[in-house]
Design a protein around this motif. Sequence first.
Motif, PDB file in Angstrom:
ATOM      1  N   GLY A 159      -4.354   9.671   2.727  1.00 22.03           N
ATOM      2  CA  GLY A 159      -3.787   9.295   1.442  1.00 22.03           C
ATOM      3  C   GLY A 159      -4.714   8.383   0.659  1.00 22.03           C
ATOM      4  O   GLY A 159      -5.654   7.795   1.199  1.00 22.03           O
ATOM      5  N   GLU A 160      -4.440   8.282  -0.634  1.00 20.34           N
ATOM      6  CA  GLU A 160      -5.216   7.416  -1.528  1.00 20.34           C
ATOM      7  C   GLU A 160      -4.449   6.129  -1.765  1.00 20.34           C
ATOM      8  O   GLU A 160      -3.227   6.142  -1.908  1.00 20.34           O
ATOM      9  CB  GLU A 160      -5.475   8.140  -2.846  1.00 20.34           C
ATOM     10  CG  GLU A 160      -6.381   7.373  -3.801  1.00 20.34           C
ATOM     11  CD  GLU A 160      -6.614   8.136  -5.097  1.00 20.34           C
ATOM     12  OE1 GLU A 160      -7.568   8.924  -5.140  1.00 20.34           O
ATOM     13  OE2 GLU A 160      -5.823   7.965  -6.037  1.00 20.34           O
ATOM     14  N   THR A 161      -5.153   5.005  -1.791  1.00 19.54           N
ATOM     15  CA  THR A 161      -4.499   3.716  -1.997  1.00 19.54           C
ATOM     16  C   THR A 161      -5.410   2.801  -2.819  1.00 19.54           C
ATOM     17  O   THR A 161      -6.443   3.252  -3.330  1.00 19.54           O
ATOM     18  CB  THR A 161      -4.156   3.062  -0.642  1.00 19.54           C
ATOM     19  OG1 THR A 161      -3.384   1.885  -0.880  1.00 19.54           O
ATOM     20  CG2 THR A 161      -5.407   2.721   0.147  1.00 19.54           C
TER      21      THR A 161
ATOM     22  N   GLY B 133      -7.918  -4.017  -6.153  1.00 21.77           N
ATOM     23  CA  GLY B 133      -7.629  -2.895  -7.041  1.00 21.77           C
ATOM     24  C   GLY B 133      -8.577  -1.732  -6.943  1.00 21.77           C
ATOM     25  O   GLY B 133      -8.514  -0.794  -7.750  1.00 21.77           O
ATOM     26  N   ARG B 134      -9.470  -1.761  -5.932  1.00 18.33           N
ATOM     27  CA  ARG B 134     -10.429  -0.671  -5.775  1.00 18.33           C
ATOM     28  C   ARG B 134      -9.797   0.493  -5.029  1.00 18.33           C
ATOM     29  O   ARG B 134      -9.027   0.293  -4.092  1.00 18.33           O
ATOM     30  CB  ARG B 134     -11.665  -1.163  -5.016  1.00 18.33           C
ATOM     31  CG  ARG B 134     -12.462  -2.209  -5.764  1.00 18.33           C
ATOM     32  CD  ARG B 134     -13.587  -2.756  -4.918  1.00 18.33           C
ATOM     33  NE  ARG B 134     -13.087  -3.372  -3.683  1.00 18.33           N
ATOM     34  CZ  ARG B 134     -13.843  -4.023  -2.812  1.00 18.33           C
ATOM     35  NH1 ARG B 134     -15.157  -4.130  -3.034  1.00 18.33           N
ATOM     36  NH2 ARG B 134     -13.319  -4.546  -1.716  1.00 18.33           N
ATOM     37  N   ARG B 135     -10.129   1.710  -5.464  1.00 23.60           N
ATOM     38  CA  ARG B 135      -9.586   2.911  -4.828  1.00 23.60           C
ATOM     39  C   ARG B 135     -10.131   3.037  -3.408  1.00 23.60           C
ATOM     40  O   ARG B 135     -11.302   2.784  -3.152  1.00 23.60           O
ATOM     41  CB  ARG B 135      -9.968   4.147  -5.639  1.00 23.60           C
ATOM     42  CG  ARG B 135      -9.387   5.441  -5.102  1.00 23.60           C
ATOM     43  CD  ARG B 135      -9.712   6.599  -6.021  1.00 23.60           C
ATOM     44  NE  ARG B 135     -11.169   6.808  -6.098  1.00 23.60           N
ATOM     45  CZ  ARG B 135     -11.733   7.800  -6.792  1.00 23.60           C
ATOM     46  NH1 ARG B 135     -10.973   8.632  -7.474  1.00 23.60           N
ATOM     47  NH2 ARG B 135     -13.042   7.941  -6.823  1.00 23.60           N
ATOM     48  N   GLY B 136      -9.248   3.434  -2.487  1.00 22.54           N
ATOM     49  CA  GLY B 136      -9.659   3.627  -1.098  1.00 22.54           C
ATOM     50  C   GLY B 136      -8.829   4.709  -0.450  1.00 22.54           C
ATOM     51  O   GLY B 136      -7.797   5.141  -0.993  1.00 22.54           O
ATOM     52  N   TYR B 137      -9.254   5.142   0.713  1.00 28.25           N
ATOM     53  CA  TYR B 137      -8.579   6.233   1.428  1.00 28.25           C
ATOM     54  C   TYR B 137      -8.240   5.790   2.837  1.00 28.25           C
ATOM     55  O   TYR B 137      -9.022   5.095   3.506  1.00 28.25           O
ATOM     56  CB  TYR B 137      -9.465   7.488   1.440  1.00 28.25           C
ATOM     57  CG  TYR B 137      -9.726   7.996   0.047  1.00 28.25           C
ATOM     58  CD1 TYR B 137      -8.843   8.877  -0.567  1.00 28.25           C
ATOM     59  CD2 TYR B 137     -10.825   7.550  -0.684  1.00 28.25           C
ATOM     60  CE1 TYR B 137      -9.053   9.310  -1.869  1.00 28.25           C
ATOM     61  CE2 TYR B 137     -11.049   7.972  -1.971  1.00 28.25           C
ATOM     62  CZ  TYR B 137     -10.156   8.852  -2.563  1.00 28.25           C
ATOM     63  OH  TYR B 137     -10.365   9.270  -3.854  1.00 28.25           O
TER      64      TYR B 137
END
Length: 444
Positions: free
Chosen positions: A296-298, A303-307
Amino acid sequence: MRYLPHTPEEISEMLAVIGADSLDGLFTAVPAECRMTASWNLPRAKSEWQLNDHMRALAAAMGVDEGAQVLIGAGSYRHHIPEAVRALAGRSEFLTAYTPYQAEMAQGTLQSIFEYQTLTARLLGMDVVNASMYDGASALAEALLMGLRIAKRKKRVAVSRAIHPHYRATVRAYLQAAGVEIIELEVLADGRTDLGALGVGSAVAAVALQSPNFFGVIEDLQQAGAIIQGADALFVACFTEPLAFGMLKSPGACGADIVCGEGQSFGLTPSFGGPGLGMFGCREPFTRNLPGRLVGETRDREGRRGYVLTLATREQHIRREKATSNICSNQGICALTAAMYMASLGGTGIRQLARLNFDKSEYFKHLLLRAGASLVFSGPTFNEFVVRFPGDFATIRQRLLARNIVAGLDLGGLYPELGGAYLFCVTETTGKETLDAVAAEVQA
């Protein structure tokens, strides 16, 4: 990538760190009677160039080489692979011995799996897609196990005889030892599955159909789904040729509860049967019963996009013997390659390629019919079909094989009632000249 062995000094240094005297000391926990003590009966070592010559000689001994025109599909398909896909999938960042999952170490790997899940969900029309299974056969077996978990007290599943025979054999290997009854549904004259045996009181947990099925016939999934779900069973749709969904309505759009199958067509060579890519998706309410993993994406605290691994139902991770599945590999490089392939072609490219496969197959089908062959099944087909010939086609097939053309698969070994009937497949890799040559041999 060349193999770089450890030196004796490096081996001694590692053994000293763990307190072992020798490599044999690593195996003291294994009882002596279970260890091999005899020497290996191996030929003398070869130099690298000698070994390359040896491998080339073995390849030359094969009856079918890379230049052959193969008119057989039966679950393993030849498609053109864009060079961009070959180049990217072969990069050392991706092509590793093990697929890492730790979020702090493998954000690129996790993102690639996330992209694979997204593209596959769109292709199959599913809410949720996992991070892949071993192959199409194991994916089908896991889908039926999933159906049994959801149905709880039911111990019976139904499987169409038009599903790939190897897939059905895998299902039996998975389910019979667990005391699950497997009902095989017969095939009608049009090549579609006879669902007449299903009824409200049939107590079946799940029903599996393949479309296009092993004979290349396109099942009416929408009508089948209504019948199956009307019998209070889960509808499992499987496939061996995902390219068909570039032209046909997706299984999810036809009401399938679980969709699974083989993704080899998307950027992977047939490679003598492996490695494969098991695609697997389901409707959102069944997510917790899904085998394998979900990425999933989080967002992190800044606030940085991560998986991340959103769902990991592996026995090593959490539940041991109560785990949802025992799948221990996500076929990472295969899933990544399939994602690259789907992204490279895009929706328009997949539709155009599917149409090309269909058109070539129809052209060849009509050539054979004009040459005297007859269709075994009357239903519509995608890029495979089954025909019979008025004479002895086995002799003609041998003549074509001498011309490096592999013309059809005799179905008698897999379906005794279809002895002398041949399954043909045509993809974009087959030239018109080859198709015309086969038809000319049949008519001669």
